[in-house]
Design an enzyme around this catalytic site. Sequence first.
Site, PDB file in Angstrom:
ATOM      1  N   GLY A  54       1.029  -1.251  -0.184  1.00 21.33           N
ATOM      2  CA  GLY A  54      -0.003  -0.109  -0.061  1.00 21.33           C
ATOM      3  C   GLY A  54       0.827   1.303   0.001  1.00 21.33           C
ATOM      4  CG  ASP A 244      -0.044   2.202  -5.667  1.00 22.77           C
ATOM      5  OD1 ASP A 244      -1.200   1.811  -5.897  1.00 22.77           O
ATOM      6  OD2 ASP A 244       0.651   1.769  -4.588  1.00 22.77           O
ATOM      7  CG  ASN A 254      -5.289   1.801  -7.584  1.00 24.79           C
ATOM      8  OD1 ASN A 254      -4.415   1.932  -6.458  1.00 24.79           O
ATOM      9  ND2 ASN A 254      -6.380   1.218  -7.463  1.00 24.79           N
TER      10      ASN A 254
HETATM   11  O1  MRU Z   1       0.654  -3.726  -4.496  1.00 21.60           O
HETATM   12  P1  MRU Z   1       0.046  -3.076  -3.425  1.00 21.60           P
HETATM   13  O2  MRU Z   1      -0.622  -4.090  -2.670  1.00 21.60           O
HETATM   14  O3  MRU Z   1       0.943  -2.225  -2.538  1.00 21.60           O
HETATM   15  O4  MRU Z   1      -0.988  -2.203  -4.209  1.00 21.60           O
HETATM   16  C1  MRU Z   1      -1.716  -1.367  -3.240  1.00 21.60           C
HETATM   17  C2  MRU Z   1      -2.718  -0.579  -4.099  1.00 21.60           C
HETATM   18  O5  MRU Z   1      -2.594  -0.413  -5.306  1.00 21.60           O
HETATM   19  C3  MRU Z   1      -3.483   0.366  -3.245  1.00 21.60           C
HETATM   20  O6  MRU Z   1      -4.648   0.405  -4.071  1.00 21.60           O
HETATM   21  C4  MRU Z   1      -2.753   1.762  -3.321  1.00 21.60           C
HETATM   22  O7  MRU Z   1      -1.433   1.528  -2.613  1.00 21.60           O
HETATM   23  C5  MRU Z   1      -3.574   2.887  -3.168  1.00 21.60           C
HETATM   24  S1  MRU Z   1      -3.874   3.526  -1.554  1.00 21.60           S
HETATM   25  C6  MRU Z   1      -3.453   2.852  -0.084  1.00 21.60           C
END
Ligand code: MRU
Length: 364
Positions: A54, A244, A254
């Site tokens: 995240g 992201d 995202n």
């Molecule tokens: O690969 P991840 O689990 O780190 O991806 C996370 C996401 O895409 C979330 O939707 C993102 O970080 C958005 S806001 C917390």
Amino acid sequence: MKVDGIPYRTIWLAKDGWSVEIIDQTRLPHWFETVRLTTLAEAAHAIKAMLVRGAPLIGATGAYGLCLAARADATDTGLRQAAAMLIATRPTAVNLKWAVDDVLARLLPLPESGRVAAAYARAAEIADDDVATCRGIGDHGAKLISAAGRKKPTGAAVNVLTHCNAGWLATVDWGTALAPIYRAHDAGIPLHVWVDETRPRNQGASLTAWELGRHGVPHTVIADNAGGLLMQKGEVDLCIVGTDRTTAEGDVCNKIGTYLKALAAQDNGVPFYVALPHSTIDWNMAKGSDVPIEMRGPEEVTHLTGATADGGIATIRVTPEGSAAANPAFDVTPARLVTALITERGVCAASRAGLLSLYPERAR
Ligand code: MRU
């Protein structure tokens, strides 16, 4: 947020005052386990192997990773190498680079003797800021959910679709996309969340469903491919996702699959909102096509991990042996498909003008 009545953030200092504790998200939803990080290498591993994930949370973990690095080597060279190592762990979420660069820039002008304390102070500020920021996103986004509720028959639940996990597990607390849902739910607005499973790592099915369930928010996990049909049938009132990296022009990078949901939302007249903190805006990047897309290992596609009937955890292969698999982890939704951005400062158009209306200090 609370787990079994105990308030948790996703990252905190251990009782010793220097080591860093996290929730191991690779064990959820089946086991709730915490892990103690004591070195730069452990912090980098936690980010890369997605014990923490995240965008805002990997930023906070990067900041604390630099604290651990400074304890071992607070020289300019040592800190620069540590920062580069942390930033290289995951390329897409700009929060990681933002947080690590921020801490590094504050340490380098200081004498070496003062760097460790300064690093911990700044990492704590970054974590606290993320909590306040996400709560602000929640307050602004809850108004949109409330407005959607006013268009429905009295007492009918607002149906919100979300993708991946942009909840409190993805931040230090509250979440980005899920913060408005928690704030609206806590305010008594009836709502129900469609949770995209989010293959290949299933952050929706395993993490979003877990945290919504712990908080008592009604939700239903759906296969990623089901969202379009639900929108056609009028069973989605609005979508809220995280991001992201959001470019200065409002393009949104995202989790893979977000773009397809935005297309379906556009085709069906469903509002598509993106929730983000200031730390996710990349003011140095204009076009979404320039965002580096993380390519992860094919085993995340070819295999699945889950609970067995006897309470264990097992990994199974779902593809034929020998079939190749590709695993791009993020995609870009063009600003034109985004109804609005929800930030800690308010709601704005997904455009440079929209972002600058909320962050005028960024105007050059
Ligand atoms: O690969 P991840 O689990 O780190 O991806 C996370 C996401 O895409 C979330 O939707 C993102 O970080 C958005 S806001 C917390």
